[in-house]
Design a protein around this motif. Structure first.
Motif, PDB file in Angstrom:
ATOM      1  N   GLN A   1      93.715  36.006  64.842  1.00  0.00           N
ATOM      2  CA  GLN A   1      94.872  36.912  64.853  1.00  0.00           C
ATOM      3  C   GLN A   1      95.862  36.517  65.950  1.00  0.00           C
ATOM      4  OE1 GLN A   1      95.700  39.034  62.679  1.00  0.00           O
ATOM      5  NE2 GLN A   1      96.965  40.586  63.611  1.00  0.00           N
ATOM      6  N   HIS A   2      95.352  36.209  67.144  1.00  0.00           N
ATOM      7  CA  HIS A   2      96.226  35.745  68.223  1.00  0.00           C
ATOM      8  C   HIS A   2      96.937  34.456  67.818  1.00  0.00           C
ATOM      9  CE1 HIS A   2      95.363  38.585  71.432  1.00  0.00           C
ATOM     10  NE2 HIS A   2      94.060  38.461  71.225  1.00  0.00           N
ATOM     11  N   LEU A   3      96.192  33.520  67.270  1.00  0.00           N
ATOM     12  CA  LEU A   3      96.772  32.236  66.880  1.00  0.00           C
ATOM     13  C   LEU A   3      97.760  32.395  65.728  1.00  0.00           C
ATOM     14  CD1 LEU A   3      93.560  30.103  67.297  1.00  0.00           C
ATOM     15  CD2 LEU A   3      95.662  29.879  68.652  1.00  0.00           C
ATOM     16  N   ARG A   4      97.493  33.309  64.824  1.00  0.00           N
ATOM     17  CA  ARG A   4      98.419  33.571  63.718  1.00  0.00           C
ATOM     18  C   ARG A   4      99.775  34.041  64.257  1.00  0.00           C
ATOM     19  NH1 ARG A   4     100.717  37.531  61.523  1.00  0.00           N
ATOM     20  NH2 ARG A   4      99.519  39.104  62.624  1.00  0.00           N
ATOM     21  N   LYS A   5      99.742  34.913  65.260  1.00  0.00           N
ATOM     22  CA  LYS A   5     100.992  35.394  65.862  1.00  0.00           C
ATOM     23  C   LYS A   5     101.749  34.253  66.531  1.00  0.00           C
ATOM     24  CE  LYS A   5      99.454  40.131  66.514  1.00  0.00           C
ATOM     25  NZ  LYS A   5      99.156  41.213  67.453  1.00  0.00           N
ATOM     26  N   LEU A   6     101.024  33.400  67.239  1.00  0.00           N
ATOM     27  CA  LEU A   6     101.676  32.256  67.891  1.00  0.00           C
ATOM     28  C   LEU A   6     102.256  31.301  66.858  1.00  0.00           C
ATOM     29  CD1 LEU A   6      99.043  31.621  70.696  1.00  0.00           C
ATOM     30  CD2 LEU A   6     101.353  32.553  70.998  1.00  0.00           C
ATOM     31  N   LYS A   7     101.524  31.090  65.785  1.00  0.00           N
ATOM     32  CA  LYS A   7     102.000  30.194  64.717  1.00  0.00           C
ATOM     33  C   LYS A   7     103.219  30.785  64.017  1.00  0.00           C
ATOM     34  CE  LYS A   7     100.776  27.907  60.485  1.00  0.00           C
ATOM     35  NZ  LYS A   7     100.098  28.151  59.237  1.00  0.00           N
ATOM     36  N   SER A   8     103.216  32.091  63.788  1.00  0.00           N
ATOM     37  CA  SER A   8     104.330  32.726  63.076  1.00  0.00           C
ATOM     38  C   SER A   8     105.645  32.583  63.835  1.00  0.00           C
ATOM     39  CB  SER A   8     104.030  34.199  62.804  1.00  0.00           C
ATOM     40  OG  SER A   8     104.139  34.969  63.990  1.00  0.00           O
ATOM     41  N   GLN A   9     105.575  32.437  65.144  1.00  0.00           N
ATOM     42  CA  GLN A   9     106.781  32.248  65.957  1.00  0.00           C
ATOM     43  C   GLN A   9     107.029  30.772  66.267  1.00  0.00           C
ATOM     44  OE1 GLN A   9     109.171  34.425  66.902  1.00  0.00           O
ATOM     45  NE2 GLN A   9     108.141  35.917  65.618  1.00  0.00           N
ATOM     46  N   GLY A  10     106.236  29.893  65.663  1.00  0.00           N
ATOM     47  CA  GLY A  10     106.469  28.459  65.813  1.00  0.00           C
ATOM     48  C   GLY A  10     106.038  27.888  67.156  1.00  0.00           C
ATOM     49  N   LEU A  11     105.116  28.558  67.847  1.00  0.00           N
ATOM     50  CA  LEU A  11     104.685  28.077  69.161  1.00  0.00           C
ATOM     51  C   LEU A  11     103.478  27.158  69.083  1.00  0.00           C
ATOM     52  CD1 LEU A  11     105.122  31.348  71.248  1.00  0.00           C
ATOM     53  CD2 LEU A  11     106.741  29.474  70.907  1.00  0.00           C
ATOM     54  N   VAL A  12     102.750  27.209  67.976  1.00  0.00           N
ATOM     55  CA  VAL A  12     101.614  26.316  67.769  1.00  0.00           C
ATOM     56  C   VAL A  12     101.658  25.763  66.350  1.00  0.00           C
ATOM     57  CG1 VAL A  12     100.111  27.492  69.446  1.00  0.00           C
ATOM     58  CG2 VAL A  12     100.017  28.142  67.035  1.00  0.00           C
ATOM     59  N   ARG A  13     100.994  24.623  66.192  1.00  0.00           N
ATOM     60  CA  ARG A  13     100.790  24.018  64.870  1.00  0.00           C
ATOM     61  C   ARG A  13      99.298  24.065  64.575  1.00  0.00           C
ATOM     62  NH1 ARG A  13     104.119  18.997  66.635  1.00  0.00           N
ATOM     63  NH2 ARG A  13     106.192  19.552  65.931  1.00  0.00           N
ATOM     64  N   GLU A  14      98.976  24.087  63.300  1.00  0.00           N
ATOM     65  CA  GLU A  14      97.569  24.047  62.929  1.00  0.00           C
ATOM     66  C   GLU A  14      97.297  22.862  62.025  1.00  0.00           C
ATOM     67  OE1 GLU A  14      96.676  27.766  60.971  1.00  0.00           O
ATOM     68  OE2 GLU A  14      97.213  26.939  59.025  1.00  0.00           O
ATOM     69  N   ALA A  15      96.072  22.338  62.139  1.00  0.00           N
ATOM     70  CA  ALA A  15      95.625  21.248  61.287  1.00  0.00           C
ATOM     71  C   ALA A  15      94.187  21.542  60.887  1.00  0.00           C
ATOM     72  CB  ALA A  15      95.708  19.923  62.034  1.00  0.00           C
ATOM     73  N   ARG A  16      93.914  21.498  59.610  1.00  0.00           N
ATOM     74  CA  ARG A  16      92.566  21.776  59.115  1.00  0.00           C
ATOM     75  C   ARG A  16      91.798  20.464  59.016  1.00  0.00           C
ATOM     76  NH1 ARG A  16      90.068  25.950  57.109  1.00  0.00           N
ATOM     77  NH2 ARG A  16      91.949  27.195  56.997  1.00  0.00           N
ATOM     78  N   ARG A  17      90.576  20.488  59.547  1.00  0.00           N
ATOM     79  CA  ARG A  17      89.664  19.350  59.451  1.00  0.00           C
ATOM     80  C   ARG A  17      88.314  19.890  59.008  1.00  0.00           C
ATOM     81  NH1 ARG A  17      91.233  17.525  65.136  1.00  0.00           N
ATOM     82  NH2 ARG A  17      93.413  17.057  64.792  1.00  0.00           N
ATOM     83  N   GLY A  18      88.022  19.681  57.756  1.00  0.00           N
ATOM     84  CA  GLY A  18      86.797  20.245  57.206  1.00  0.00           C
ATOM     85  C   GLY A  18      86.902  21.757  57.210  1.00  0.00           C
ATOM     86  N   GLN A  19      85.887  22.413  57.760  1.00  0.00           N
ATOM     87  CA  GLN A  19      85.906  23.873  57.789  1.00  0.00           C
ATOM     88  C   GLN A  19      86.605  24.433  59.017  1.00  0.00           C
ATOM     89  OE1 GLN A  19      81.857  25.212  57.757  1.00  0.00           O
ATOM     90  NE2 GLN A  19      81.460  24.620  59.868  1.00  0.00           N
ATOM     91  N   TRP A  20      87.011  23.570  59.945  1.00  0.00           N
ATOM     92  CA  TRP A  20      87.585  24.035  61.203  1.00  0.00           C
ATOM     93  C   TRP A  20      89.097  23.863  61.221  1.00  0.00           C
ATOM     94  CZ3 TRP A  20      84.183  26.896  63.304  1.00  0.00           C
ATOM     95  CH2 TRP A  20      82.840  26.585  63.210  1.00  0.00           C
TER      96      TRP A  20
END
Length: 107
Positions: free
Chosen positions: A49-68
């Motif tokens: 939830q914290h990371l979702r908020k940061l991502k929604s404002q463009g402060l972090v990027r996410e990359a999926r690797r397998g299940q993580w």
């Protein structure tokens, strides 16, 4: 250029100690959700939830690797956020103050 309202919304996210700590740790390297779960002694949904908020404002990027899912800092185009993070302690200082060691549980 961002509006004052957009900048204020991004800065408001830094008012939360957990999110500010996450961004401070992300200055050094990318982190997996599972690592943040261990560091913050929080549930995976709470961390996400914290990371979702940061991502929604463009402060972090996410990359999926397998299940993580791994997160990295994305503030190159936000100098006011970078200035705040530059004033924060290093990631190793933060971990030391939290009495935490880096152990990846993702492997």
């Amino acid at each position: 250029m961002e509006t004052l309202h957009e900048a204020a919304e991004k800065l408001k996210l830094l008012g939360d100690r957990t999110r500010l700590t996450m961004l401070t740790l992300l200055k050094d390297r990318e982190w997996c959700v599972c690592e943040f779960v261990e560091i913050f002694d929080m549930s995976q949904p709470a961390v996400s939830q914290h990371l979702r908020k940061l991502k929604s404002q463009g402060l972090v990027r996410e990359a999926r690797r397998g299940q993580w899912v791994y997160y990295s800092l994305h503030v190159e185009d936000k100098p006011y956020i970078q200035a705040v993070l530059d004033a924060m302690p290093t990631g190793s200082q933060v971990l030391s103050a939290m009495d935490k060691e880096i152990r990846c549980a993702c492997d």
